[in-house]
Design an enzyme around this catalytic site. Structure first.
Site, PDB file in Angstrom:
ATOM      1  N   TYR A 103       0.794  -1.342  -0.052  1.00 57.13           N
ATOM      2  CA  TYR A 103       0.131   0.095   0.111  1.00 57.13           C
ATOM      3  C   TYR A 103       0.704   1.135   0.097  1.00 57.13           C
ATOM      4  O   TYR A 103       1.261   1.723   1.162  1.00 57.13           O
ATOM      5  CB  TYR A 103      -0.902  -0.029   1.243  1.00 57.13           C
ATOM      6  CG  TYR A 103      -1.815  -0.981   1.360  1.00 57.13           C
ATOM      7  CD1 TYR A 103      -2.422  -1.978   0.215  1.00 57.13           C
ATOM      8  CD2 TYR A 103      -2.145  -1.545   2.589  1.00 57.13           C
ATOM      9  CE1 TYR A 103      -2.928  -3.063   0.360  1.00 57.13           C
ATOM     10  CE2 TYR A 103      -3.267  -2.767   2.853  1.00 57.13           C
ATOM     11  CZ  TYR A 103      -3.453  -3.410   1.568  1.00 57.13           C
ATOM     12  OH  TYR A 103      -4.334  -4.473   1.607  1.00 57.13           O
ATOM     13  N   HIS A 139      -0.077 -12.360   1.611  1.00 56.50           N
ATOM     14  CA  HIS A 139      -0.668 -11.319   0.312  1.00 56.50           C
ATOM     15  C   HIS A 139      -0.948 -11.838  -0.713  1.00 56.50           C
ATOM     16  O   HIS A 139       0.046 -11.849  -1.703  1.00 56.50           O
ATOM     17  CB  HIS A 139      -0.044 -10.019   0.891  1.00 56.50           C
ATOM     18  CG  HIS A 139      -0.975  -8.893   0.237  1.00 56.50           C
ATOM     19  ND1 HIS A 139      -0.337  -7.645   0.275  1.00 56.50           N
ATOM     20  CD2 HIS A 139      -2.460  -8.670   0.117  1.00 56.50           C
ATOM     21  CE1 HIS A 139      -1.353  -6.763  -0.144  1.00 56.50           C
ATOM     22  NE2 HIS A 139      -2.391  -7.485  -0.079  1.00 56.50           N
TER      23      HIS A 139
END
Length: 327
Positions: free
Chosen positions: A58, A142
Site C-alpha cells: 500500500y 498477501h
C-alpha cells in the site's frame, strides 16, 4: 462505539467488528496529506475501532509509515495491527510514479514477489522498521494467487515458526478469492482468512466452501470489500465493481438492493456492512477508509438497525440466496 471483540482461531488475538483498512492512507488512487491520514486514524480510534490493517504494497510502504506514526502514542495492548508478506520492496535509482499499481506515490521502490522463508523474515523486519512499533499482532500471506506452492511450502511454515517464537500473534492469508484460502484452511493451521470481495450482498462465493470450512476448523474470517470497491456504497452509472466499471446487470441488481433497503428505512451501506455477520465464522468487517468522514460514516452504518424483515424480503426477491445466513 464499536462493541464486541471476537477471537481469531486459537491465537488469543481478538478483533472488533469494524476494522480500519489502511490502503487509502497509502494514497490509493489519489494523494492524501499526512495530516488527513492522521485524522482518519484518530477518527477510527474515537469511534472505537481497535483493529488496523496495512501492507507494504500500500503506497510502497507509505501506509505502514503513516499508520505507525498515528498509532505510536496509543497503548500498545489496546489495539491489533496486521500487515502482510509476499511482496518485498527493493529501492530503485530513478523514481517514476506508482499509479500503474494504483497508488499516487513516487515509485522509489519496486515490488518483488517473494514467498521464501527468508523473504518472510525480511518483510516483517522491514515492516516493523516502517511502523516503528515493537511487534505485529497478525500477519497475512498477501495475494499468493500465482504463488500457491511457495506460499504453502516456504512462507507458511516460516509464519508458523514466527508464531511459535512469539514474534507474531496470529497468522493467515488475505486474498480476493475463496478457493486457495479454503485449501489453506484444510491443509494448514492458520488462524484467520482475510476474504476480500467474496462475501457481500453481490457476491457470496465465500459461502460455497470457505466459510463453512473455516467455521468447522475454528478459523476466523475477516471480510473485506463489502462494498465491492464502490458499487454497494453508491450504485450509479460508472460505479466500480472489483476495481472496474460495473456491468449493467450488476448495477441493476445493486439498485434493486438499494431500493428494497430504502423501503425498510435502511441505507444500503448499512445492510452491506451488517450482512457478513450472519455467518458464525465472520469475526470482523474491514473497510478501506481514507478520511475521518468515511470512518465515521462506516461506524454509523454498522450501528444502524437492520430489521429481520429486510433480510426476509431480500431472500424472497431473490437478491440474496435463500440459504444465506443473516444476522
Amino acid at each position: 462505539m464499536i462493541a464486541g471483540r471476537r477471537p481469531l482461531g486459537r491465537s488469543g488475538v481478538t478483533v472488533g467488528e469494524l476494522a480500519f483498512g489502511a490502503a487509502g492512507i497509502g494514497n490509493l488512487f489519489t494523494p492524501l496529506s499526512d495530516e488527513q491520514a492522521a485524522e482518519a486514524v484518530a477518527a477510527a480510534w474515537e469511534c472505537g475501532v481497535r483493529y488496523f490493517d496495512t501492507a507494504p504494497h500500500y503506497g510502497l510502504g507509505l501506509s505502514e509509515l503513516r499508520l505507525g506514526r498515528a498509532l505510536r502514542g496509543r497503548p500498545r495492548d489496546a489495539y491489533v495491527l496486521s500487515t502482510k508478506v509476499g511482496r518485498l520492496l527493493d529501492p530503485v535509482p530513478t523514481a517514476g510514479d506508482d499509479l500503474s499499481h494504483g497508488f499516487a506515490v513516487p515509485a522509489t521502490h519496486r515490488r518483488r514477489w517473494d514467498f521464501s522463508a527468508a523473504g518472510v523474515r525480511r518483510s516483517i523486519e522491514d515492516s516493523l522498521e516502517r511502523l516503528g512499533l515493537d511487534r505485529i499482532d497478525l500477519v497475512y500471506l498477501h495475494d499468493p494467487d500465482d504463488h500457491a506452492r511457495p506460499a504453502l511450502e516456504k512462507a507458511y511454515p516460516e509464519l508458523e515458526r514466527l508464531r511459535a517464537e512469539g514474534v507474531v500473534g496470529a497468522i493467515g492469508i488475505g486474498m480476493n478469492q475463496a478457493e486457495l484460502p479454503a485449501r489453506f484452511v484444510r491443509e494448514t493451521d492458520i488462524d484467520v482468512v482475510l476474504l476480500a470481495g467474496r462475501y457481500s450482498l453481490l457476491d457470496q462465493r465465500g459461502l460455497t466452501e470457505l466459510l463453512p470450512l473455516a467455521d468447522r476448523h475454528g478459523v476466523g474470517v475477516v471480510v473485506g470489500g463489502v462494498f465491492n470497491s464502490g458499487l454497494l456504497a453508491d450504485p450509479r452509472p460508472g460505479a466500480t465493481f472489483d476495481y472496474a466499471t460495473a456491468p449493467e446487470e450488476l448495477l441493476s441488481r445493486a439498485l434493486e438492493l438499494k431500493d428494497l433497503c430504502g423501503r425498510h428505512g435502511v441505507p444500503l451501506r448499512a445492510a452491506a456492512l451488517r450482512f457478513p455477520f450472519g455467518h458464525p465464522a465472520v469475526a470482523s468487517v474491514l473497510v478501506g477508509t481514507r478520511s475521518a468522514a468515511e470512518v465515521r460514516d462506516a461506524a454509523a452504518m454498522l450501528r444502524h438497525h437492520v430489521p429481520d424483515a429486510l433480510w426476509a424480503d431480500l431472500k424472497e426477491q431473490g437478491l440474496i440466496p435463500a440459504d444465506a445466513p443473516t444476522p
